[in-house]
Scaffold this motif. Structure first.
Motif, PDB file in Angstrom:
ATOM      1  N   ILE A 187       0.860  -1.185   0.000  1.00  0.00           N
ATOM      2  CA  ILE A 187       0.000   0.000   0.000  1.00  0.00           C
ATOM      3  C   ILE A 187       0.894   1.232   0.000  1.00  0.00           C
ATOM      4  N   VAL A 188       0.585   2.183  -0.867  1.00  0.00           N
ATOM      5  CA  VAL A 188       1.382   3.402  -0.948  1.00  0.00           C
ATOM      6  C   VAL A 188       1.115   4.269   0.280  1.00  0.00           C
TER       7      VAL A 188
ATOM      8  N   THR B  19      12.857  -1.843 -12.447  1.00  0.00           N
ATOM      9  CA  THR B  19      11.582  -2.441 -12.047  1.00  0.00           C
ATOM     10  C   THR B  19      10.459  -1.975 -12.971  1.00  0.00           C
ATOM     11  N   LYS B  20       9.331  -2.587 -12.819  1.00  0.00           N
ATOM     12  CA  LYS B  20       8.066  -2.088 -13.369  1.00  0.00           C
ATOM     13  C   LYS B  20       7.092  -1.957 -12.216  1.00  0.00           C
ATOM     14  N   THR B  21       6.251  -0.948 -12.290  1.00  0.00           N
ATOM     15  CA  THR B  21       5.250  -0.728 -11.252  1.00  0.00           C
ATOM     16  C   THR B  21       3.869  -0.863 -11.861  1.00  0.00           C
ATOM     17  N   ILE B  22       3.034  -1.685 -11.232  1.00  0.00           N
ATOM     18  CA  ILE B  22       1.674  -1.920 -11.724  1.00  0.00           C
ATOM     19  C   ILE B  22       0.707  -1.210 -10.790  1.00  0.00           C
ATOM     20  N   ILE B  23      -0.061  -0.287 -11.363  1.00  0.00           N
ATOM     21  CA  ILE B  23      -1.073   0.470 -10.620  1.00  0.00           C
ATOM     22  C   ILE B  23      -2.405   0.197 -11.288  1.00  0.00           C
TER      23      ILE B  23
ATOM     24  N   ASN C 181      -1.106  11.384  -7.265  1.00  0.00           N
ATOM     25  CA  ASN C 181      -1.325  11.064  -5.856  1.00  0.00           C
ATOM     26  C   ASN C 181      -2.033   9.712  -5.772  1.00  0.00           C
ATOM     27  N   ILE C 182      -1.332   8.696  -5.301  1.00  0.00           N
ATOM     28  CA  ILE C 182      -1.932   7.362  -5.213  1.00  0.00           C
ATOM     29  C   ILE C 182      -1.825   6.810  -3.786  1.00  0.00           C
ATOM     30  N   TYR C 183      -1.767   7.695  -2.808  1.00  0.00           N
ATOM     31  CA  TYR C 183      -1.715   7.240  -1.421  1.00  0.00           C
ATOM     32  C   TYR C 183      -2.902   6.322  -1.122  1.00  0.00           C
ATOM     33  N   GLY C 184      -2.641   5.227  -0.441  1.00  0.00           N
ATOM     34  CA  GLY C 184      -3.702   4.299  -0.057  1.00  0.00           C
ATOM     35  C   GLY C 184      -3.995   3.230  -1.083  1.00  0.00           C
ATOM     36  N   GLU C 185      -3.417   3.337  -2.280  1.00  0.00           N
ATOM     37  CA  GLU C 185      -3.653   2.329  -3.312  1.00  0.00           C
ATOM     38  C   GLU C 185      -2.656   1.181  -3.174  1.00  0.00           C
ATOM     39  N   GLU C 186      -3.096  -0.018  -3.587  1.00  0.00           N
ATOM     40  CA  GLU C 186      -2.193  -1.165  -3.610  1.00  0.00           C
ATOM     41  C   GLU C 186      -1.507  -1.221  -4.965  1.00  0.00           C
ATOM     42  N   VAL C 187      -0.198  -1.345  -4.960  1.00  0.00           N
ATOM     43  CA  VAL C 187       0.570  -1.454  -6.202  1.00  0.00           C
ATOM     44  C   VAL C 187       1.510  -2.653  -6.102  1.00  0.00           C
ATOM     45  N   SER C 188       1.966  -3.111  -7.267  1.00  0.00           N
ATOM     46  CA  SER C 188       2.968  -4.167  -7.338  1.00  0.00           C
ATOM     47  C   SER C 188       4.221  -3.610  -7.978  1.00  0.00           C
ATOM     48  N   VAL C 189       5.376  -4.037  -7.486  1.00  0.00           N
ATOM     49  CA  VAL C 189       6.659  -3.643  -8.068  1.00  0.00           C
ATOM     50  C   VAL C 189       7.387  -4.917  -8.473  1.00  0.00           C
TER      51      VAL C 189
END
Length: 301
Positions: free
Chosen positions: A183-184, A217-221, A256-264
């Motif tokens: 979570i960001v 890396t790659k980041t998935i949002i 602004n992506i605070y609170g979102e789940e991301v994958s790295v």
């Protein structure tokens, strides 16, 4: 069909008997695990089930290659009919190897049992494949090997590769790109001050953390994928931390992506973490690193 979480032996009433059963912790669900599960599918008729374990309740400091949710998802994507997840609390740790066989495995009345040669079970891991073979007539034991050079594949070897920063070797054995989810959360925003904003992750599992350094890396949002570079470490040049942090700079992104789940997803280590004499030297190095990320994905995409 589906996923069944077993919190105690009493929950075994939900077991569908007469299945073909694949046993293992399956940390990472690496290419060796794929070999085992695919072989089980090929060698059997009827339903195929996996009995695996959630070890997060046993040890809070045990590092994993995959979150439990992602591990289960990979099983279902492979077409497994049932996934049984035994929740390994302090009571489960006390179950002897004989009780594991008599009170758990026999409830499945398995047609065949499949496992790797190193599968252990019961109190202090005293149960092994020899004990399984003494009890069940149809036990199939398969080694996990790399098809190219017959190298042994194991979760512990993959973990060591990651801890050494050898991401490309880890990915080769995993069969996919190693990733962490989180979570960001808000950080100190030091990167914003000199043109390299980063996201900080509160990880959803106790992942194996790569060696300190900067990685491609790659980041998935959500459904969007961005090239990125990720620093693992204590950023010694600015406000040095007491323990490592994962910070990701997403190229061409400043939302602004605070609170979102991301994958790295990790692809390759660029360099070790370095202490710079001043901010300008750090910025210049980060520009070079960013160019390496751009070049890497131009070549591989």
């Amino acid at each position: 069909m589906g996923v069944i979480y077993l919190k105690s032996i009493n929950d075994l009433k939900e077991v569908v008997p007469g299945t073909n059963l694949v046993l293992g912790l399956f940390d990472g669900v690496h290419i060796g695990h794929y070999q085992l599960i695919n072989a089980a599918r090929y060698m059997t008729k009827g339903s195929l089930s996996i009995l695996t374990f959630d070890v997060s309740l046993k040890s809070n400091d045990r590092q994993v290659l995959l979150s439990l949710d992602d591990k289960v998802r990979k099983f279902l994507e492979m077409g497994v009919d049932y996934v049984y997840v035994f929740m390994c609390d302090e009571h489960f740790r006390e179950i002897s190897a004989d009780d594991f066989i008599n009170n758990i495995l026999k409830k499945f009345a398995p047609n065949k049992i499949f496992c790797g040669p190193d599968f252990k079970f019961g109190y202090k891991a005293l149960g092994n494949v020899d004990l399984l073979k003494q009890t069940f007539a149809n036990v199939v034991v398969l080694n996990y090997v790399n098809d190219y050079d017959e190298t042994k594949i194991s979760s512990s070897i993959i973990k060591q590769y990651i801890r050494n920063g050898e991401i490309e070797n880890a990915n080769r054995f995993l069969g996919y790109d190693y990733y962490v989810k989180g979570i960001v959360v808000k950080g100190k925003k030091n990167g914003h001050k000199f043109g390299f904003p980063t996201i900080n992750l509160e990880l959803v599992a106790n992942y194996v953390i790569p060696k300190d350094g900067v990685y491609i890396t790659k980041t998935i949002i959500g459904n969007r994928v961005f090239p990125s570079m990720t620093n693992v470490g204590t950023h010694p040049t600015i406000d040095e931390l007491s323990k490592p942090l994962i910070e990701t700079h997403i190229l061409g992104f400043d939302e602004n992506i605070y609170g979102e789940e991301v994958s790295v997803k990790f692809y390759k280590k660029i360099r070790d973490e370095i202490h710079f004499e001043n901010i300008e030297d750090l910025k210049n190095e980060l520009y070079k690193n960013e160019q390496e990320v751009e070049k890497y994905f131009e070549i591989t995409l």
